[in-house]
Design a protein around this motif. Sequence first.
Motif, PDB file in Angstrom:
ATOM      1  N   ASN A 126       0.830  -1.219   0.000  1.00 37.98           N
ATOM      2  CA  ASN A 126       0.000   0.000   0.000  1.00 37.98           C
ATOM      3  C   ASN A 126       0.858   1.260   0.000  1.00 37.98           C
ATOM      4  O   ASN A 126       0.538   2.243  -0.691  1.00 37.98           O
ATOM      5  CB  ASN A 126      -0.928  -0.008   1.214  1.00 37.98           C
ATOM      6  CG  ASN A 126      -2.031  -1.053   1.095  1.00 37.98           C
ATOM      7  OD1 ASN A 126      -2.380  -1.467  -0.015  1.00 37.98           O
ATOM      8  ND2 ASN A 126      -2.572  -1.479   2.225  1.00 37.98           N
ATOM      9  N   GLU A 168       2.341   1.587  -3.601  1.00 42.04           N
ATOM     10  CA  GLU A 168       1.351   2.001  -4.591  1.00 42.04           C
ATOM     11  C   GLU A 168       0.913   3.445  -4.383  1.00 42.04           C
ATOM     12  O   GLU A 168       0.665   4.171  -5.358  1.00 42.04           O
ATOM     13  CB  GLU A 168       0.154   1.050  -4.552  1.00 42.04           C
ATOM     14  CG  GLU A 168       0.519  -0.348  -5.052  1.00 42.04           C
ATOM     15  CD  GLU A 168      -0.669  -1.283  -5.114  1.00 42.04           C
ATOM     16  OE1 GLU A 168      -1.704  -0.988  -4.476  1.00 42.04           O
ATOM     17  OE2 GLU A 168      -0.554  -2.314  -5.805  1.00 42.04           O
ATOM     18  N   ASN A 228       3.616   5.593  -5.928  1.00 42.42           N
ATOM     19  CA  ASN A 228       3.634   5.559  -7.393  1.00 42.42           C
ATOM     20  C   ASN A 228       2.471   6.312  -8.031  1.00 42.42           C
ATOM     21  O   ASN A 228       2.504   6.598  -9.230  1.00 42.42           O
ATOM     22  CB  ASN A 228       3.662   4.110  -7.875  1.00 42.42           C
ATOM     23  CG  ASN A 228       5.009   3.441  -7.624  1.00 42.42           C
ATOM     24  OD1 ASN A 228       6.026   4.115  -7.443  1.00 42.42           O
ATOM     25  ND2 ASN A 228       5.014   2.121  -7.592  1.00 42.42           N
ATOM     26  N   LYS A 229       1.457   6.640  -7.250  1.00 45.29           N
ATOM     27  CA  LYS A 229       0.345   7.450  -7.763  1.00 45.29           C
ATOM     28  C   LYS A 229       0.683   8.938  -7.782  1.00 45.29           C
ATOM     29  O   LYS A 229      -0.019   9.729  -8.411  1.00 45.29           O
ATOM     30  CB  LYS A 229      -0.911   7.210  -6.920  1.00 45.29           C
ATOM     31  CG  LYS A 229      -1.524   5.830  -7.110  1.00 45.29           C
ATOM     32  CD  LYS A 229      -2.721   5.619  -6.191  1.00 45.29           C
ATOM     33  CE  LYS A 229      -3.306   4.223  -6.366  1.00 45.29           C
ATOM     34  NZ  LYS A 229      -4.435   3.973  -5.433  1.00 45.29           N
ATOM     35  N   SER A 252      10.272   5.816  -9.185  1.00 45.57           N
ATOM     36  CA  SER A 252       9.217   4.866  -8.844  1.00 45.57           C
ATOM     37  C   SER A 252       9.730   3.838  -7.841  1.00 45.57           C
ATOM     38  O   SER A 252      10.936   3.660  -7.658  1.00 45.57           O
ATOM     39  CB  SER A 252       8.721   4.156 -10.107  1.00 45.57           C
ATOM     40  OG  SER A 252       9.793   3.470 -10.740  1.00 45.57           O
ATOM     41  N   SER A 254       9.015  -0.324  -6.244  1.00 43.20           N
ATOM     42  CA  SER A 254       8.459  -1.625  -6.630  1.00 43.20           C
ATOM     43  C   SER A 254       8.457  -2.572  -5.441  1.00 43.20           C
ATOM     44  O   SER A 254       9.193  -2.387  -4.466  1.00 43.20           O
ATOM     45  CB  SER A 254       9.246  -2.232  -7.791  1.00 43.20           C
ATOM     46  OG  SER A 254      10.557  -2.568  -7.370  1.00 43.20           O
TER      47      SER A 254
END
Length: 341
Positions: free
Chosen positions: A68, A71, A74-75, A81, A83
């Motif tokens: 979470n 992610e 990354n938004k 970024s 991973s």
Amino acid sequence: MAFTNTFHQFLLFAILLCIGLSSFQSSAISHEPSMVKRHEEWMVQHRRTYKDNVEKERRFQIFQKNVNLIEAHNKKNKSYSLSVNQFADLTDEEFEKMYASAKVPESRHSNSQRTPFKYEGYTSVPASINWVTMGAVTPIRNQGTCGSCWAFAAIATVESLTWIKTGKSYDLSEQQIVDCDRYGKDRGCNGGYADGAYNWIINNRGVTTEASYPYVGYQQYYCYRAQSAVTIKGYQFVPNNSERAMQQAVANQPIAVYVESKGYNFKYYSGGLFTGQCGTATDHVVAVVGYGTTTDGYPYWLIKNSWGTGWGENGYMRMLRNVNDPRGLCGIALYPTYPTN
């Protein structure tokens, strides 16, 4: 009549509440299998097993929390970024114990072993350099769960210096350092100093090859004798708090640096220009193997890590260079050091 109205209102509220709970549960159930499947696939990918279902459930909860975080990052409109890599089922405390155990050089604190900076007068500093593409850097390795980053960074810089001086490429042994450098301040898989590794190589009159003394990922009980393949004459510190001095050094050879790595931004980095967030409480040693500028004009350091090719850009990171803080991003300019020959 009043009682009837009240009863009807209560009944309507109860029905709406049940519908809401049912909708929430349905949503949770539809979401849960997706995350469970991701965790199962991640376990297969990283060959992870747990001792029982209780441990597996605990690891799943940690995994879900970290996914979470990744992610959510990354938004955002960031220059880098993240991973879901091999660290995704570890707590912050576990990660720090396993991977963030480098020691701050004592000689830097005490001002001992100081020699004049070798590249002080070097003015022909190129705008960019990449020792990887030039052939001076060996392939990315993986230290595993052993806190041996200090040995990996030191060996990386010795390998590169040897190539620069002789044109020969040697894959040298980190395991020999981990096993044998045990009588000073270095502690094998429990952390150490890059300059401590240099000292050991000097006193041992060299270090052997990876083929002769392969990496196993833990400190073995015995230090095995092996013929030295490469040696160094000494080491120096780059003047601290100066990315300009770092650039002078890296223009001539890769160097070892200390960074703060325990933040989730660093440990889950997967690509792009890393701009933080991170502090300057250094806990990890890496090699700087070049520098340059992105296509949109931002200067960066090219970092070789020891967390395998699944981390970062096939094991490398581009970290923002020339920041406003003299200590550099993540403390990169605090304790730079390099071997000499």
